[in-house]
Design a protein around this motif. Structure first.
Motif, PDB file in Angstrom:
ATOM      1  N   GLU A 162       0.820  -1.368   0.208  1.00 57.66           N
ATOM      2  CA  GLU A 162       0.060  -0.058   0.121  1.00 57.66           C
ATOM      3  C   GLU A 162       0.880   1.243   0.104  1.00 57.66           C
ATOM      4  N   ALA A 163       1.823   1.275   1.000  1.00 58.37           N
ATOM      5  CA  ALA A 163       2.918   2.474   0.843  1.00 58.37           C
ATOM      6  C   ALA A 163       3.523   2.689  -0.420  1.00 58.37           C
ATOM      7  N   LEU A 223       2.283   1.778  -3.507  1.00 60.54           N
ATOM      8  CA  LEU A 223       1.480   2.095  -4.367  1.00 60.54           C
ATOM      9  C   LEU A 223       1.174   3.814  -4.404  1.00 60.54           C
ATOM     10  N   ARG A 224       0.926   4.070  -3.122  1.00 56.64           N
ATOM     11  CA  ARG A 224       0.785   5.551  -2.685  1.00 56.64           C
ATOM     12  C   ARG A 224       1.926   6.365  -3.285  1.00 56.64           C
ATOM     13  N   ARG A 225       3.083   5.677  -3.273  1.00 57.02           N
ATOM     14  CA  ARG A 225       4.273   6.566  -3.161  1.00 57.02           C
ATOM     15  C   ARG A 225       4.413   6.846  -4.706  1.00 57.02           C
ATOM     16  N   GLY A 264       1.601   7.124  -6.816  1.00 61.59           N
ATOM     17  CA  GLY A 264       0.484   7.500  -7.348  1.00 61.59           C
ATOM     18  C   GLY A 264      -0.343   6.621  -8.065  1.00 61.59           C
ATOM     19  N   LYS A 265      -0.238   5.308  -7.600  1.00 59.44           N
ATOM     20  CA  LYS A 265      -0.969   4.517  -8.270  1.00 59.44           C
ATOM     21  C   LYS A 265      -2.316   4.186  -7.596  1.00 59.44           C
ATOM     22  N   SER A 266      -3.370   4.203  -8.052  1.00 64.07           N
ATOM     23  CA  SER A 266      -4.603   4.081  -7.375  1.00 64.07           C
ATOM     24  C   SER A 266      -4.991   2.641  -6.983  1.00 64.07           C
ATOM     25  N   TYR A 267      -5.584   2.562  -5.837  1.00 62.00           N
ATOM     26  CA  TYR A 267      -5.856   1.026  -5.423  1.00 62.00           C
ATOM     27  C   TYR A 267      -6.980   1.188  -4.391  1.00 62.00           C
TER      28      TYR A 267
END
Length: 644
Positions: free
Chosen positions: A52-53, A55-57, A59-62
């Motif tokens: 999750e971290a 993906l956030r870094r 900028g990928k939506s999830y």
């Protein structure tokens, strides 16, 4: 093993709404992508918080749904081998919550929830199969499960988790295809007051029976304790009256002497250790002792023994069971008694569907057996249903099915394979159109042949000076790009990018693969030369990206003709004989003649026409096969005749 919730590559793809190929690309291209914290080399597990971290870094939506949160917590509690046990305890909790919602409302606030919950669940599920293993002492898990029911409901919550469980154990679990399950239960279950499945697995057929109007009493048995528990819970959470027992139905029948109105079964195939020696003389073998290598015929007779007289049985069988010599005596006895009513091939290679009716005392025995083959029919499984109802009502059979006189089947082989008794029906009306298409393709093929002159001195038609692809690239006449993709997926997101594959290049077809957008993809333009290890051709259109094992050469069309380049590459890569020990030609070392642009274009045109001949040959061969097949079948079944 990390104490965090873990996810595999498939989970990450689902959360980020991308294909599995995209996750593989991320792992390969980003050095800071989370490292595996468990699992195996072929199926690694990653920390969910770390993913999750990451993906956030970037900028990928999830989106992690409540169901996925619960599922990851389950996987954190138990390894894959114990997932079924823990899932069974979750199902028992859901059943307790369904039966005593007020009790759960009070108990959920208790500080000693972990100690009191197992007894409360046990009291509410008395008399039902108990999940193996210890109850997971995790109050937070059950609170999350309860919260999940607000969105999915009790049955929906359990179904969600069971689907995830099946994904993890897809290689170990054998599930009946949903469309096949629906067909089986539509044929034999409507109006039945009780339905039995003696090899029920996770309860797929029993659930389908309930939806098809079977019940209200559903009976099941499975050799595995975990599948039996999960099947029972799936049915009970749907509010069905269900009894599911654990144990091998052939050796340890849970319903001895019991008879249901209908029986459905998808038994295990090819199990040699099914109890042949133990079950000699068993009263269920009314049609003969099943040979050691024919366990499926034991299941057929078990099903017949457990259906009432006049009741229907639908059982899936391997295709070979219709023709293997050791089983011919039992097949003959089933036919003579009027028990076996239909054999239908559902797909190429099997399985077959056997439909049976238990003979009634003094009842009229049928004189024919229905055979049907849905493996190559446009109607698909609907053909079987239509043929069955036509057989029951005495109507004409649809194409792909036939009522065969039983007397014709009682020979030395008693071969009941549908393909043996069905003459392929031709669509004679298609013959004129097939002939016209073939003639057009053949005419275009002849027109494409270039007029090539044989040189008297043996050639070549140039001064012998040649250059290599590497030298052309160094001189700026072309650019060379290689694909960075290693795998191709299916379209599983709106912004997926089409991928040109090696097979597409060989067949001159459109792009057939997909991948997620990512840096470094090589996009094809019209006029590019695309090369594989064995061939090359000029791209007519652009937009796709270069697939695995492909290279792209982008020539300057004002100095280098693409068709000229592609033609010589095709010869070097696929037509010339490589040196012994060479696996494939080196693209950059491939050589082409030094010719002025007008001469290149002349050769390029000839190469283009020869490529059209190659492509036309494939098309004409396919159309010729279709023409011959339609004509042969039409002559054989009398729908076509020669003129004059």
């Amino acid at each position: 093993m990390s104490q965090d919730a873990t996810v595999n590559a498939g989970d990450i793809a689902r959360l980020a709404e991308v294909g599995r190929a995209a996750v593989s690309n991320w792992r390969r291209r980003y050095e800071d992508f989370p490292q595996p914290v468990g699992g195996t080399a072929s199926s690694p597990l990653f920390s969910l918080p770390e993913v999750e971290a990451w993906l956030r870094r970037y900028g990928k939506s999830y989106a992690v749904s409540p169901g996925d949160r619960v599922w990851q917590r389950l996987r954190q509690i138990a390894d894959d081998l114990r997932l079924g046990e823990v899932l069974g305890h979750v199902g028992a909790f859901l059943l307790y919550r369904r039966r005593d919602p007020d009790g759960w409302a009070r108990l959920s606030q208790a500080p000693d929830l972990a100690e009191r919950l197992p007894d409360a669940v046990a009291a509410a599920t008395t008399g039902l199969p108990r999940p193996p293993g210890d109850d997971p002492a995790d109050p937070e898990l059950f609170r999350q499960v309860a919260a999940m029911t607000e969105r999915y409901g009790d049955a929906g919550t359990f179904e969600f988790l069971c689907e995830r469980y099946v994904e993890v154990h897809s290689r170990r679990l054998s599930l009946t295809r949903p469309d096949v399950a629906a067909l089986m239960t539509r044929l034999v279950c409507p109006g039945a007051s009780s339905v039995l499945d003696p090899a029920c697995g996770l309860g797929t057929l029993l659930i389908s029976a309930a939806e098809a109007g079977g019940g209200p009493r559903l009976l099941g048995q499975d050799a595995g304790e975990v599948p039996a528990v999960l099947a029972a819970l799936r049915l009970l959470l749907r509010g069905r009256d269900a009894v599911v027992a654990a144990g091998d139905a052939l050796r340890h029948d849970a319903f001895p002497g019991g008879q249901a109105d209908a029986v459905v079964c998808d038994p295990p195939f090819n199990e040699r250790a099914w109890g042949h020696e133990e079950l000699v003389g068993d009263p269920r073998w009314q049609y003969g002792m099943p040979p050691r290598g024919e366990p499926e015929l034991a299941w057929v007779q078990h099903c017949l023994a457990h259906v009432r007289p006049g009741g229907l049985v639908a059982v899936l069988m391997p295709s070979a069971a219709a023709s293997r010599r050791p089983g011919r005596r039992i097949r003959a006895n089933l036919l003579r008694a009027g028990a076996l009513r239909a054999v239908a091939t559902l797909s190429a290679g099997g399985p077959d569907l056997w439909l049976l009716r238990r003979p009634e005392q003094g009842g009229r025995r049928p004189g024919t057996l229905l055979v049907a083959d849905a493996s190559d029919a446009e109607a698909g499984l609907e053909l079987v249903e239509a043929a069955w109802h036509a057989s029951l009502s005495g109507r004409d059979q649809p194409g792909g099915s036939r009522s065969v006189p039983i007397i014709d089947l009682l020979d030395d082989e008693v071969d009941l394979s549908p393909a043996r008794h069905l003459t392929p029906h031709s669509d004679a009306r298609r013959y004129p159109a097939a002939r016209d298409r073939f003639e057009q393709a053949a005419g275009a093929l002849l027109a494409a042949i270039p007029d090539l002159e044989v040189l008297a001195d043996g050639g070549p038609d140039w001064d012998g000076s040649q250059t290599s692809v590497a030298e052309l690239a160094k001189a700026g006449l072309l650019a060379v790009h290689h694909s960075a993709l290693r795998e191709v997926g299916e379209r599983d997101r709106d912004d997926a990018v089409p991928v040109l594959t090696v097979d597409d290049l060989l067949s001159a077809g459109p792009p057939s693969g997909w991948t997620a957008p990512a840096p470094g993809l090589v996009r094809v333009r019209a006029g590019d030369v695309v090369a594989s290890p064995v061939t090359a051709r000029v791209a007519d259109t652009g937009g796709a990206v270069l697939g695995p094992q492909l290279s792209l050469l982008r020539p300057d069309p004002e100095r280098l003709d693409p068709e000229f380049l592609a033609g010589f590459l095709r010869f070097t890569l696929g037509g010339a004989r490589p040196h012994l020990g060479s696996s494939r030609a080196d693209l950059r070392r491939a050589r082409v003649p030094r010719l002025p642009l007008p001469g290149q274009r002349t050769y390029g045109g000839a190469f283009r026409r020869l490529l059209a001949v190659e492509d036309g040959l494939r098309e004409a061969a396919a159309l010729g096969d279709e023409l011959a097949r339609i004509g042969l079948a039409g002559l054989a079944d009398g729908r076509l005749r020669p003129r004059g």
